[in-house]
Design a protein around this motif. Structure first.
Motif, PDB file in Angstrom:
ATOM      1  N   VAL A   7      47.536  49.149  49.123  1.00  0.00           N
ATOM      2  CA  VAL A   7      47.583  48.893  47.812  1.00  0.00           C
ATOM      3  C   VAL A   7      48.165  47.304  47.761  1.00  0.00           C
ATOM      4  N   VAL A   8      47.886  46.698  46.679  1.00  0.00           N
ATOM      5  CA  VAL A   8      48.380  45.340  46.465  1.00  0.00           C
ATOM      6  C   VAL A   8      49.626  45.216  45.718  1.00  0.00           C
ATOM      7  N   ALA A   9      50.636  44.562  46.232  1.00  0.00           N
ATOM      8  CA  ALA A   9      51.947  44.563  45.572  1.00  0.00           C
ATOM      9  C   ALA A   9      52.101  43.144  45.000  1.00  0.00           C
ATOM     10  N   LEU A  10      52.188  43.034  43.499  1.00  0.00           N
ATOM     11  CA  LEU A  10      52.058  41.869  42.694  1.00  0.00           C
ATOM     12  C   LEU A  10      53.539  41.477  42.217  1.00  0.00           C
ATOM     13  N   PRO A  11      53.736  40.165  41.861  1.00  0.00           N
ATOM     14  CA  PRO A  11      54.881  39.727  41.147  1.00  0.00           C
ATOM     15  C   PRO A  11      54.776  40.403  39.652  1.00  0.00           C
ATOM     16  N   PRO A  12      55.939  40.570  39.020  1.00  0.00           N
ATOM     17  CA  PRO A  12      55.927  40.955  37.409  1.00  0.00           C
ATOM     18  C   PRO A  12      55.177  40.133  36.739  1.00  0.00           C
ATOM     19  N   GLY A  13      54.314  40.661  35.753  1.00  0.00           N
ATOM     20  CA  GLY A  13      53.583  39.654  35.066  1.00  0.00           C
ATOM     21  C   GLY A  13      52.789  38.569  35.680  1.00  0.00           C
ATOM     22  N   HIS A  14      52.249  39.101  36.832  1.00  0.00           N
ATOM     23  CA  HIS A  14      50.953  38.301  37.418  1.00  0.00           C
ATOM     24  C   HIS A  14      49.690  38.522  36.529  1.00  0.00           C
ATOM     25  N   ARG A  15      48.865  37.557  36.695  1.00  0.00           N
ATOM     26  CA  ARG A  15      47.626  37.625  35.745  1.00  0.00           C
ATOM     27  C   ARG A  15      46.909  38.819  36.028  1.00  0.00           C
ATOM     28  N   LEU A  16      46.869  39.353  37.247  1.00  0.00           N
ATOM     29  CA  LEU A  16      46.047  40.471  37.886  1.00  0.00           C
ATOM     30  C   LEU A  16      46.594  41.621  37.522  1.00  0.00           C
ATOM     31  N   ALA A  17      47.859  41.758  37.313  1.00  0.00           N
ATOM     32  CA  ALA A  17      48.707  42.944  37.001  1.00  0.00           C
ATOM     33  C   ALA A  17      48.178  43.810  35.717  1.00  0.00           C
ATOM     34  N   GLY A  18      47.403  45.021  36.044  1.00  0.00           N
ATOM     35  CA  GLY A  18      47.380  45.711  34.834  1.00  0.00           C
ATOM     36  C   GLY A  18      45.839  45.229  34.402  1.00  0.00           C
ATOM     37  N   SER A  19      45.279  44.316  35.040  1.00  0.00           N
ATOM     38  CA  SER A  19      43.925  43.609  34.545  1.00  0.00           C
ATOM     39  C   SER A  19      42.912  44.551  34.600  1.00  0.00           C
ATOM     40  N   VAL A  20      42.772  45.369  35.515  1.00  0.00           N
ATOM     41  CA  VAL A  20      41.626  46.248  35.794  1.00  0.00           C
ATOM     42  C   VAL A  20      42.450  47.513  36.521  1.00  0.00           C
ATOM     43  N   GLU A  21      41.454  48.502  36.666  1.00  0.00           N
ATOM     44  CA  GLU A  21      42.067  49.884  37.267  1.00  0.00           C
ATOM     45  C   GLU A  21      42.341  49.536  38.800  1.00  0.00           C
ATOM     46  N   ALA A  22      41.553  48.831  39.518  1.00  0.00           N
ATOM     47  CA  ALA A  22      41.692  48.554  40.971  1.00  0.00           C
ATOM     48  C   ALA A  22      41.078  47.213  41.220  1.00  0.00           C
ATOM     49  N   LEU A  23      41.793  46.508  42.178  1.00  0.00           N
ATOM     50  CA  LEU A  23      41.308  45.151  42.582  1.00  0.00           C
ATOM     51  C   LEU A  23      40.609  45.143  44.205  1.00  0.00           C
ATOM     52  N   ASN A  24      39.853  43.901  44.109  1.00  0.00           N
ATOM     53  CA  ASN A  24      39.099  43.838  45.294  1.00  0.00           C
ATOM     54  C   ASN A  24      39.740  42.745  46.226  1.00  0.00           C
ATOM     55  N   LEU A  25      39.850  42.908  47.456  1.00  0.00           N
ATOM     56  CA  LEU A  25      40.321  41.572  48.247  1.00  0.00           C
ATOM     57  C   LEU A  25      40.039  40.557  47.870  1.00  0.00           C
ATOM     58  N   ALA A  26      38.842  40.109  47.431  1.00  0.00           N
ATOM     59  CA  ALA A  26      38.455  38.863  47.155  1.00  0.00           C
ATOM     60  C   ALA A  26      39.113  38.397  45.863  1.00  0.00           C
ATOM     61  N   ASP A  27      39.838  39.342  44.968  1.00  0.00           N
ATOM     62  CA  ASP A  27      40.670  38.857  43.948  1.00  0.00           C
ATOM     63  C   ASP A  27      41.763  38.353  44.099  1.00  0.00           C
ATOM     64  N   VAL A  28      42.292  38.609  45.434  1.00  0.00           N
ATOM     65  CA  VAL A  28      43.649  37.907  45.857  1.00  0.00           C
ATOM     66  C   VAL A  28      43.494  36.955  46.869  1.00  0.00           C
ATOM     67  N   VAL A  29      42.320  36.677  47.405  1.00  0.00           N
ATOM     68  CA  VAL A  29      42.162  35.913  48.665  1.00  0.00           C
ATOM     69  C   VAL A  29      42.809  34.537  48.611  1.00  0.00           C
ATOM     70  N   ASP A  30      42.750  34.093  47.180  1.00  0.00           N
ATOM     71  CA  ASP A  30      43.478  32.585  47.080  1.00  0.00           C
ATOM     72  C   ASP A  30      45.060  32.763  46.915  1.00  0.00           C
ATOM     73  N   GLU A  31      45.501  33.945  46.572  1.00  0.00           N
ATOM     74  CA  GLU A  31      46.917  34.079  46.513  1.00  0.00           C
ATOM     75  C   GLU A  31      47.612  33.736  47.646  1.00  0.00           C
ATOM     76  N   PRO A  32      49.008  33.433  47.770  1.00  0.00           N
ATOM     77  CA  PRO A  32      49.741  33.373  48.828  1.00  0.00           C
ATOM     78  C   PRO A  32      50.042  34.769  49.354  1.00  0.00           C
ATOM     79  N   LEU A  33      49.744  35.027  50.792  1.00  0.00           N
ATOM     80  CA  LEU A  33      49.525  36.398  51.206  1.00  0.00           C
ATOM     81  C   LEU A  33      50.870  36.735  52.064  1.00  0.00           C
ATOM     82  N   ILE A  34      51.788  37.560  51.736  1.00  0.00           N
ATOM     83  CA  ILE A  34      52.903  37.677  52.485  1.00  0.00           C
ATOM     84  C   ILE A  34      52.900  38.846  53.376  1.00  0.00           C
ATOM     85  N   ILE A  35      53.008  38.639  54.841  1.00  0.00           N
ATOM     86  CA  ILE A  35      52.744  39.747  55.780  1.00  0.00           C
ATOM     87  C   ILE A  35      53.787  39.978  56.538  1.00  0.00           C
ATOM     88  N   PHE A  36      53.818  41.264  57.286  1.00  0.00           N
ATOM     89  CA  PHE A  36      55.063  41.692  58.035  1.00  0.00           C
ATOM     90  C   PHE A  36      54.465  42.607  59.122  1.00  0.00           C
TER      91      PHE A  36
END
Length: 304
Positions: free
Chosen positions: A165-194
């Motif tokens: 799943v995708v973890a988003l900051p509160p109030g992010h433009r994508l939060a709750g915008s659709v039922e599910a996201l595609n990876l292409a929707d977040v590819v331009d966002e800074p990606l935090i990996i661990f």
């Protein structure tokens, strides 16, 4: 050919001197020279360039050296694993990656302690790579990780696959915008990996999922562990791809959204020594399957 021949040969090759190798092995030089000569006679090849100073390996010697090291390492692993097997019925030592604590692992451990109070279970957090080494060295009996690491001395059971799943900051433009996201929707966002090390790790698993879809994140931020990644997400530093088991976390500073991609998954893998068929491992697997049945989790049953 015996293991001592391999040890003697490797010592001479590494010391580049019969004299220094004999001192390291605590034997006299003449017997050492005879052992190497016997080895060469058995192989029918010359392993060292005679007369060279320092002593050098022939081409055949270099080939033999690499394989001799592997055989000696496997012999050492076999010794430690066999010694561990003799104690495995008295206790159980498990390694785990941190992200599995958010799934079924705590319930599995709790059930073990309830059902087998006389068999202590000890937990050690370690990466999947570290688990493989610990299994071969006899420091743990079973590991729970997410990476498919091939090793002839270790066998794996894929317990189940977990959606990401995708973890988003509160109030992010994508939060709750659709039922599910595609990876292409977040590819331009800074990606935090661990984690950022050791590698390979879950971080590489996430990056490969993007790469498999011909996507490349605009910016990548590598952090040490999961909690740091979530903290940075909450601070608005970027987004993160995490296992679905985090979805139910009681945090009001992170918005979790499912991915519209059935192949964006991470496996839960149980690793053990190749020929370890102890009763404890059988009991552990039965507990896992029982809990999966109760939770309605799909899995493929395998025997230890």
């Amino acid at each position: 050919m015996e293991l001592r021949h391999l040890r003697y040969f490797v010592a001479v090759a590494e010391q580049q001197s019969f004299t220094r190798a004999a001192e390291k092995l605590f034997i006299a030089q003449p017997p050492l020279s005879r052992q190497i000569q016997q080895l060469e006679e058995e192989l029918g090849v010359q392993l060292f360039e005679r007369g060279s100073r320092p002593l050098k390996l022939t081409e055949a010697g270099q080939f033999f050296y690499g394989h001799a090291q592997q055989l000696l390492a496997k012999a050492a692993d076999l010794k430690s694993m066999t010694q561990r097997i003799s104690h495995v019925e008295q206790n159980l030592v498990a390694g785990f990656v941190a992200s599995t604590l958010y799934g079924m692992l705590p319930r599995i451990i709790y059930s073990w302690r309830q059902q087998y109070p006389d068999i202590p279970i000890t937990l050690h957090e370690m990466s999947t790579t570290e688990q493989i080494s610990a299994l071969k060295e006899g420091r743990i009996d079973v590991g729970f990780g997410r990476l498919r690491i091939e090793d002839s001395l270790v066998r794996r059971i894929i317990l189940r696959t977990e959606k990401l799943v995708v973890a988003l900051p509160p109030g992010h433009r994508l939060a709750g915008s659709v039922e599910a996201l595609n990876l292409a929707d977040v590819v331009d966002e800074p990606l935090i990996i661990f984690p950022n090390k050791p590698r390979p790790s879950f971080a590489d698993q996430v990056l490969s999922i993007f790469a498999d879809r011909s996507l490349k994140p605009e910016r990548i931020i590598e952090v040490r562990e999961l909690q740091i990644a979530l903290g940075l997400v909450a601070a608005g530093e970027g987004i993160s791809i995490v296992p679905n088991s985090l979805y139910g976390m009681l945090r009001n500073d992170i918005h979790f959204m499912p991915l519209n991609d059935p192949n964006a998954v991470s496996p839960i893998i149980m690793s053990m020594r190749q020929h370890d068929h102890s009763e404890n491992l059988h009991k552990l697997l039965e507990i896992i399957y029982s809990l999966y049945d109760k939770a309605g989790i799909a899995y493929t049953r395998e025997n230890v």
